[in-house]
Design a protein around this motif. Sequence first.
Motif, short mmCIF file in Angstrom:
data_model
loop_
_atom_site.label_atom_id
_atom_site.label_comp_id
_atom_site.label_asym_id
_atom_site.label_seq_id
_atom_site.Cartn_x
_atom_site.Cartn_y
_atom_site.Cartn_z
N HIS A 1 0.88 -1.51 0.00
CA HIS A 1 -0.42 0.48 -0.03
C HIS A 1 1.15 1.21 -0.22
N THR B 1 0.19 4.03 -0.71
CA THR B 1 0.13 5.49 -0.55
C THR B 1 -1.02 5.75 -0.24
N VAL C 1 -3.53 -0.05 -5.29
CA VAL C 1 -3.74 1.49 -6.21
C VAL C 1 -5.11 2.01 -5.42
N LYS D 1 -8.32 3.82 -5.83
CA LYS D 1 -9.00 4.17 -6.31
C LYS D 1 -9.47 5.44 -6.50
#
Length: 155
Positions: free
Chosen positions: A53, A55, A98, A100
């Motif tokens: 993860h 970010t 990613v 969303k």
Amino acid sequence: MRAVRVALLAAVLTMALGAATASAAAVIHFQSERTSALTAQLHHREVHALTFHPTPAPGHVHVSLNNGRHMTAVYAANEEAKFIALARADGTPFAVAVAKPKAAAKPVHHTLRYVAGGILVLVIVVVAAVLLVDRRRKLNEEGGDTPPTQSQPSP
């Protein structure tokens, strides 16, 4: 008849309790660990899967171990490539999450606000009318038609 109700209640409560424990069992609790421990686990092939993860910064990686435990480790942006290379070398499956993008907000329709405002104005008008009518009624009852009587002092 009462026995049937009690049995039905017991069955419903048992099913509700079973559903609650099943959903509680599905929750995964991650324990934190250092990146050095993750590196050692990758070298010893103790890792079942990795999920990165990136970010928000600093990133973190969720680690599922072969013994069923789940760990999380915080890593710097430059360490992600190193962990991916180690995972590929050991054949450990990994995924990079990613973020969303947030969906655009739908235009807000103010219909309900207009209806609520209209009802509020209507209630205020009705209350004002009732107060006005009540005040006029009380003024008429107090003797608006009859002259006031003079009181005489008592001896």
